[in-house]
Design an enzyme around this catalytic site. Structure first.
Site, PDB file in Angstrom:
ATOM      1  N   ASP A 201       0.866  -1.190   0.000  1.00 46.64           N
ATOM      2  CA  ASP A 201       0.000   0.000   0.000  1.00 46.64           C
ATOM      3  C   ASP A 201       0.900   1.236   0.000  1.00 46.64           C
ATOM      4  OD1 ASP A 201      -2.442   1.353  -0.010  1.00 46.64           O
ATOM      5  OD2 ASP A 201      -2.589   1.389   2.163  1.00 46.64           O
ATOM      6  N   ASN A 206       1.683   6.892   3.163  1.00 50.33           N
ATOM      7  CA  ASN A 206       2.370   5.919   4.013  1.00 50.33           C
ATOM      8  C   ASN A 206       3.879   6.102   3.994  1.00 50.33           C
ATOM      9  OD1 ASN A 206       0.203   4.568   5.146  1.00 50.33           O
ATOM     10  ND2 ASN A 206       0.011   3.119   3.448  1.00 50.33           N
ATOM     11  N   ASP A 218       3.123   1.709   8.183  1.00 53.48           N
ATOM     12  CA  ASP A 218       1.898   0.943   7.940  1.00 53.48           C
ATOM     13  C   ASP A 218       2.073  -0.159   6.899  1.00 53.48           C
ATOM     14  OD1 ASP A 218      -0.636  -0.014   8.016  1.00 53.48           O
ATOM     15  OD2 ASP A 218      -1.612   1.793   7.260  1.00 53.48           O
TER      16      ASP A 218
END
Length: 327
Positions: A201, A206, A218
């Site tokens: 992701d 992030n 994360d």
């Protein structure tokens, strides 16, 4: 009406859970933005605050979460800047309290990288190249592999069954059928590329930029997938802009890890899957009170009309020549 599991996370519950990890809270608690899990800044006596993540029940198993933790620990051991979980004196990083797995993380500051800055892009490329070189050394045993059927077909089926307005259903089904056909035509090629352990992701939200260094956070969606899945989310703008950005990223990336340029053909396939999966992700979580509150525009006719328009534009992108760069 039954309560959602996260309704149990009252301040007293949270602080009691944290203290089972042999920490002493000072009573300060601040909820942070998070949807999939619940995340809080926790004040501690005679220590810096920590960030507590309470994992969504029944999403990941303990083995899958621990594999994520070990993945980030490996990066730290190789002096890569990732935010890895705090561990207690016995080395534990995952804790359990009354139905919830939770982990604690050091608090880190920073801002999003400047994706129009060639130097930032090259530095990001170097970091990703190092991460992928490590990710390629072994496979995940417990975490999932990027799955076309789950992200694409199952997402469309869920939306068509329970969420798309009746007057838009025919248009939605016709369009997504065309999208899924294009994706299916690429299945063999997509699955022929090397799948390695990646962030999963890797969007700018992030990545915390601080002291001219990207700090990755994360890893909740860490997955087995081709390297391009971590790279394409850093691209934006018209095709020439994306080409320039990609050249900067890969200039740094290939200092540490070889890149298969054939994977560029899959960027729009992966983008389409993410678009389909994003709507389905909100739909699957609609019984969580945080989602109707945070996404009030979802499940309205306006949203689905706009979504269909975006998917129609994405069909054009799938049909257009793939992004290429010199190599």
């Amino acid at each position: 009406m039954s309560l959602h599991p996260f309704e149990k996370l009252t301040p007293d519950f949270i602080l009691t859970a944290i203290e089972t990890a042999d920490l002493v809270c000072d009573g300060r608690l601040f909820a942070l933005n998070s949807y999939e899990n619940r995340v809080y800044q926790i004040g501690l006596e005679e220590a810096e605050p920590l960030i507590a993540k309470f994992y969504r029940p029944e999403r990941w198993s303990a083995l899958q979460i621990l594999e994520e933790h070990q993945f980030t620990k490996t990066f730290v051991e190789h002096e890569l800047s990732v935010v890895a979980p705090w561990q207690n004196v016995t080395g534990d990083t995952l804790f359990f309290y009354e139905g919830f797995h939770f982990a604690l993380f050091p608090q880190k500051g920073g801002h999003a990288p400047e994706l129009d800055n060639p130097d930032h892009l090259e530095i990001l490329g170097r970091a990703l190249g190092r991460m992928h070189a490590i990710g390629a050394t072994k496979d995940f045993e417990h975490r999932i592999k990027l799955n076309i059927d789950q992200m694409g077909t199952q997402s469309v089926e869920l939306i068509a069954k329970d969420f798309i307005p009746a007057d838009l259903k025919i248009s939605y089904l016709s369009l997504t059928n065309d999208l899924l056909k294009h994706i299916e035509q690429q299945r063999i090629r997509l699955e022929s590329f090397t799948y390695l352990r990646i962030h999963g992701d890797c969007h700018p939200g992030n990545i915390l930029w601080r002291n001219n260094t990207p700090h990755f956070v994360d890893f909740d969606d860490a997955i087995m997938a081709p390297a391009i899945q971590d790279i394409w989310m850093l691209l934006s703008g018209e095709q020439q802009q994306q080409r320039d950005q990609l050249q900067c990223i890969l200039a740094g990336y290939e200092d540490f890890h070889e890149f298969n340029y054939g994977e560029l053909s899959q960027i729009e396939v992966l983008r389409t899957l993410r678009m389909l999966n994003y709507s389905a992700w909100i739909a699957r979580r609609w019984d969580d009170p945080a989602f109707p509150h945070s996404f009030p525009w979802f499940n309205t006719s306006r949203y689905w009309s706009d979504h269909i328009l975006q998917l129609r534009e994405q069909l054009g992108a799938l049909q257009a020549p793939a992004l290429t760069v010199g190599n």
